[in-house]
Every structure is written in C-alpha cells, then in structure tokens.
Write an enzyme that holds these catalytic residues in place. Structure first.
Site, PDB file in Angstrom:
ATOM      1  N   ARG A  55     -12.103   6.476   9.537  1.00 55.03           N
ATOM      2  CA  ARG A  55     -11.556   5.130   9.612  1.00 55.03           C
ATOM      3  C   ARG A  55     -12.565   4.084   9.144  1.00 55.03           C
ATOM      4  NH1 ARG A  55      -6.766   2.819   8.979  1.00 55.03           N
ATOM      5  NH2 ARG A  55      -6.445   0.990  10.276  1.00 55.03           N
ATOM      6  N   HIS A  59      -7.936  -5.382  -0.120  1.00 59.34           N
ATOM      7  CA  HIS A  59      -6.630  -4.752   0.090  1.00 59.34           C
ATOM      8  C   HIS A  59      -5.921  -5.323   1.318  1.00 59.34           C
ATOM      9  CE1 HIS A  59      -3.581  -1.765  -0.430  1.00 59.34           C
ATOM     10  NE2 HIS A  59      -3.851  -1.143   0.695  1.00 59.34           N
ATOM     11  N   ASP A  60      -6.690  -5.756   2.315  1.00 59.88           N
ATOM     12  CA  ASP A  60      -6.106  -6.375   3.510  1.00 59.88           C
ATOM     13  C   ASP A  60      -5.269  -7.602   3.180  1.00 59.88           C
ATOM     14  OD1 ASP A  60      -6.863  -4.679   5.544  1.00 59.88           O
ATOM     15  OD2 ASP A  60      -8.734  -5.741   5.991  1.00 59.88           O
ATOM     16  N   ASP A  88      -8.432  -7.038  -4.470  1.00 58.45           N
ATOM     17  CA  ASP A  88      -8.065  -5.706  -3.979  1.00 58.45           C
ATOM     18  C   ASP A  88      -8.623  -4.660  -4.943  1.00 58.45           C
ATOM     19  OD1 ASP A  88      -6.909  -3.346  -3.118  1.00 58.45           O
ATOM     20  OD2 ASP A  88      -4.884  -4.174  -2.957  1.00 58.45           O
ATOM     21  N   SER A  94       0.835  -1.191   0.000  1.00 58.14           N
ATOM     22  CA  SER A  94       0.000   0.000   0.000  1.00 58.14           C
ATOM     23  C   SER A  94       0.877   1.250   0.000  1.00 58.14           C
ATOM     24  CB  SER A  94      -0.923  -0.052   1.222  1.00 58.14           C
ATOM     25  OG  SER A  94      -2.015   0.819   1.083  1.00 58.14           O
TER      26      SER A  94
END
Lengths: 384, 384
Positions: free
Chosen positions: A223, A351-352, A318, A153
C-alpha cells in the site's frame, strides 16, 4: 425529490444474489453476492440510472454518510443533490467489484463447496468478469439501459469495458484518469505490491484465514508503494517537503525521521485493517490483464463496437495513468467517428486528482450528463 | 602511457586503512577499511587525479574487467583510454562508500569491539561521512588536490558535498543525474524499500548474520521498487511492453505472466546475492538526510563556499532525479557567480541514463575535463 443540496445522503449497503457467473477463466461461480448502494430515485421510465464503478481499493460506499462509521463515501463530493452526479435527477448505483472484500464475493468469501474461505481457491478474475456481474445487478434492479457508467482508474477500465461488452445498454461512458490497458510500468508497480504480499510468510500460500494472522506487513508495504504512485512529486513536496516528524535533527536509526515516512507507514497500517490481501492479488492481476483492444487489430477496431457517447478526463500531474493513455482512448474513438469529449484538467494532485479535484470535474460531468439526458429524451420522445 | 583505446583495463581492488573517522552522528569509527580501484597513472605533479563517486548500489569497480568475474565496471563505458574519463591522461580513483558492503567498512564488517558484524550497532552515517573518508583515502594516496570529483545519483551528492566540504581540494565537480537534497518523493521511495527489508522477519532486528538467513525476500522487493524508479515509462514500454513471458494467455494465478514481472523478480533475486540488507538501510538513510544547503539561509549561500568549476548533467526522462533538481543546483551556483555549465541530455532511459547514455555524456565530460586541465595548467604554469 425531497433532498436539498445541503442534506447529506445516508448510505445503505444492500446485497443482491446472482445465481451464477461464468468467468473468463472458464470457471463458473455460483452463487455470487453483490454489495451495492444506491442514491436518488429511479424514474418511471427507468432511464436515469448511472452506474459508478470504483477504483482498486474502493467499495460500494461511493456517496453519503455511512450510518455506522459516520464517514462519507469515496466520491461523496461528486455524487449528491446538485453535485456532478446529481441525485436530484439521477439514480446512482455503486457496487463492490467481484473479487473484492467489501460485501461482494471474493477470495475472503466462504466457498460453498468447503465452508472455508476461497483464499487462493478463488478463480482468476478479469475486468470483464466484474462488468458481467454488474450487468446482472442492473438486471436485478430492473434496468435495461444505463444512462451512464462512470469511474476513475480501475473504475474507468470497467466503464470502457461496459462500452464494448454491452454497447446497447449504456448511453454514456466516462472513463476518468484511466487507460485502455496497463503499461509495463503500471504492471511493474502492481507486481511489486503483489511480491510484497506474497513474500510475507504470514501470507501462508493464501491460507491466513486459518491462522488468523494476515500478511499485514507485506500488505502495508504494498500500500505504501501504491500511495506514492497516487500522489505527485509536487503534491508530496507541498504536503511533506523535507519536514522532520517531531524532531529537529536526524535520528540516525531506522525509525521515522521525516513526515512523509510517518504518513506512508500510517496509510499502510490503515489499509491492512480494511483490505484483504488475497483480494489485493486477484484485483491487481485483473487490472494488469485488462486490454480493451485485445483480440482486435487495433484499439479503434475494438472501441468501434461502442455506441455510447464518451467523456474522457485526465489530470496533468497524474503520472500513474498519464494523459497520453486517455488520449489513446480518445484518438481510437475519434478514428471510429465516435462521439467523444476529452478534458485534461490541471492539477498537482497526481492520480488522486480524480478523487479530490471535484470542482471543475463536477461541473464538466454535470454538463455532460445534462446534455446526454437531453439527447436521450429527444430521441425517446419522453420528457426530461 | 602504454594502454591503447582498444585494450581493456584490468580492475584490481586495493584496500587502505584509515586510523579513525569522526562521524556526523558523534561516533568515531576506528579503524576504517576502504576498498578502492585506480586506473591510469598519477603524474609527477599529482595534479591529474579524478575521484569517481558511485551511486547507491555501486562499488569501487567502476571500470576495467574484474579478473575473477570477467565483468566490466559499472561505468566502464565512461572510464578508460580515450573515453570520457580518459585514463591515458588522468589517474582515476573509485572507492566503495562508507557503510557499503563491497570492501569498505559497513554494517556487515566485524566490529573490533565484539568480533561480530556491526549489524545495527553500526553508527548512522551521512554523505558527509562518506566524503570525509574519501578525503582520507586521497591523503593516503598522497594527493593534495583532485582535478575532479564526478558521480551520478548518490555519487553526484558526494561530488556536491566535496565542493563545499573541501573547496580547496577539488578543481572541478560533476554532479550527474543528482540533487542537492532528496524530495519527499525520493524519501518516500527509499522508505518503502527500507520497510520492505525491516518487515521481513528474517531481518531479525539486523542480526541475520548469526542466523545465516538474510532478509532476501524483503531486500528483493526493495530492489524491485528501485528498478522501476531507475527506468522510465518509455523505456519499460520499449523493453517489455505488455508481452507475456513464455505464454499466450493469462495464467490466472500469481506466477509470472508478463515479461516485466519476470525481469523485476530476476533483478530482485540477483541483488540479494551481492548486497547487504543493513547496508541498504544505512545508505538510503544517508541519501535522505543529505541536504547540501542545510544550515545555510539558501542553497546558494551554501554552494558559495565552493571554488570548483561545475558541470551539471541531467537526463530528460529521469523522473527519479528530475532535471529541475539539477537546475536548482545550477541556479544556486549562478546566483553566486560560480563557474557552471549545465547539460540536459535527451534520453528515454530514465535515471539509468547516466549509466547507459555514454556517447554524448562521454564527449561532454571529456571536453569539460580537457578545458579544466588546461585552465589548471595555465594557472600553475606547468605543462599540460
């Protein structure tokens, strides 16, 4: 090496002071503190050092167990004895980024000129500035050349920046789930997060240190948006589906009905405890500004400066940093005949994935680093 | 019919009063106002009426030119003489949903019991409640059976609900860019929007009518998130790319740098002027609660109640209501041997495609309605 594959690393945060750092915006910061951790041992040739660059909300605690909290580092499954970044063989360094709030100088640090936190008096920063500070840390550690720079990232952006800012100081570069520049959609998501913070009256033009009341509500909302973009439609369906939380029927009010609501609220609140709102603003802007091809006729022309060999990794689900962005990097490097390997790994984690899909990723990284180390040893004539 | 294909419709908002409406939450609302518009002429057999159901932030002004603002309706390219919903042949009705803020009773309406706005005293609502109110409006208009119910996004949910709540009152159902139930990710995006509103101190537990200061900042942030989800990565890249707004270089502050930031801020502020924050909360909850298969062993078992013929449409780049959700509806209908056609239309516009991709969509809708009308005429023995 005394560590075995089963003994966990103990994480220790150290600090280095850099006399001054000239920033892209024209301001010079002086002095600058850098918080960092290291794992493994630097060899006599100082040729086995790997810099791990962290993602947006990460910090220097990449691996090992924090002695205070007992928590493992954010990439502990990837860094350690026998792991992807094998600390039996490599000396691994991770520092908190410039502008951060976990030990490195950032907007919550005291401005020596005033004795108060910088807050919005902190200068605007870039990924290039973060990397320039990392280079000074590497100087401080007496290392001329890194075996590798690797990160996911925003960490991948720093790795890419290393390849062109210090082409003769890095042998291999591993940008993972990353991009050469943010798309409009990525900027848009960051902007929503910033607006959530900026529109919280407790932000108070950044001067919440004085009131003791940070913009917790805005930062929590920011968040929450982030967490959605880090997951995938599939992973959210698997993890939460449409399950109600502690009930069978709708509440018909605005409290928590669904598990996914409860999760997001929890994650939002948790973040507020560990992250500085102004750091949120500064670092997201740095990500949005980043464009490794800026000022060059093409991305390929920019990356032509790089001398490193590359391993680029992306993940199928992702959608925040989609594979096509990794392929842009790969194609630009190939157009300049650079040494680049690319893997798109299957995952439903979105994305994690770069944080949690460690098995295949670890194997690939391990193989790539072993090969890199061999090539280097052959070149320098030293023993591996 | 006197209208020609080139003369625009004039939109006129009318209001009907319904004595009472029993809601799914157990509360009965009485009375209930419904704002609606109609286009075209109801035939003598009262067999050519089409109900258009609007999306989350839509209203009854679906077509024609508003005489005050001069603005066209939200689906003006689809509804009119010679268009997809051809007002030369059909009588088209569109009403503002229950819980809305554009003329139909909602949380900003006055509670007859107190003389003040309902605010959070408004009962929780469902898509089923919205549809029950629409059925009462159709009663009021003296129409027993609708030729069609059609809508995109939340409008598609209402269309689906019509098919099972009033199976004998609708001949054809057109759910477009929609779903049989929200996924965890869709709930998550709605929850972020709600949290943005709820965490704005000006929301004041919903009692901002008294203070005269609505939670504009929170509502704007909520809308910004929404706008990202309505577009696609590709459409944002095409429309904004990484272009700076009125500058060449980064500002290094938190103002507007990029075009996309400017656009989102503008859209957020614009929304605040026309939408009620409590309506935002109530309607998004209704969407999240909606599950047309709830209480049945399967979606197919639920949709087996439907007698209508279906046209289901989705768009390739719509990641908010992805095609697989439309296919779930289609497959469930097919498993019950229902008459269903499905089109996945190519588009880069994301979820917004149902509003803007009118050429192909219009043709398909037009053909489907013509066929439906013919089938109906053949069945009833009347002339078309």
């Amino acid at each position: 090496m005394s560590a075995t594959a089963s003994s966990p690393l103990i994480a220790e945060t150290k600090s280095a002071r850099v006399d001054s750092l000239a920033l892209d915006c024209g301001v010079t910061l002086a002095p600058v503190e850098v918080a960092y951790q290291t794992y493994g041992t630097l060899n006599a040739e100082r040729s086995n050092a790997i810099l791990i660059t962290h993602a947006f909300s990460g910090d220097s605690h990449a691996a090992g167990i924090d002695p205070e909290s007992g928590k493992p580092g954010w990439w502990d499954d990837m860094i350690g004895p026998g792991k992807g970044f094998d600390t039996d063989r490599f000396f691994v360094i991770c520092s908190n980024v410039l502008g951060g709030c976990r030990g490195t100088t950032g907007p919550s640090s005291l401005d020596p000129a005033t004795g108060s936190p910088f807050a919005t008096g902190f200068p605007g920063i870039t990924i290039g500035d973060m990397v320039r500070l990392q280079a000074k840390l590497i100087d401080h550690l007496g290392i001329q050349k890194l075996l590798a720079v690797a990160g996911g990232s925003m960490g991948g952006m720093q790795a890419l920046e290393w390849s062109v800012a210090y082409p003769d100081r890095v042998v291999a570069v591993l940008p993972i789930a990353s991009t050469a520049r943010h798309s409009a959609m990525q900027i848009a998501f960051n902007e929503v997060g910033r607006q959530a913070v900026l529109s919280d009256p407790d932000w108070n033009n950044g001067n919440y240190h004085a009131t003791g009341k940070p913009p917790s509500r805005g930062l929590a909302v920011a968040r929450m948006v982030g967490h959605i973009t880090y997951m995938s439609d599939a992973s959210m369906r698997e993890k939460f589906g449409r399950r109600f939380r502690d009930k069978e029927t709708p509440s018909f009010h605005f409290g928590v009905d669904f598990e996914v609501e409860s999760y997001l609220r929890y994650r939002g609140l948790q973040f507020v405890d560990r992250f500085d709102a102004n750091s949120y603003l500064y670092i997201t802007k740095a990500m949005d500004y980043f464009d490794v091809g800026a000022g060059f006729p093409s991305l390929g022309a920019s990356l032509a400066r790089a001398q490193a060999r590359f391993l680029v990794i992306s993940f199928t689900s992702d959608w925040l940093y989609p594979s096509y962005q990794s392929l842009e990097i790969v194609n630009a490097l190939r157009s300049g005949n650079r040494d680049v390997a690319y893997c798109e790994l299957p995952s439903t984690y979105g994305h994690d994935a770069f944080l949690v899909e460690v098995a295949e990723q670890g194997e690939i990284v391990r193989g790539f680093l072993t090969q890199t180390h061999k090539l280097l040893s052959r070149k320098s004539g030293s023993r591996s």
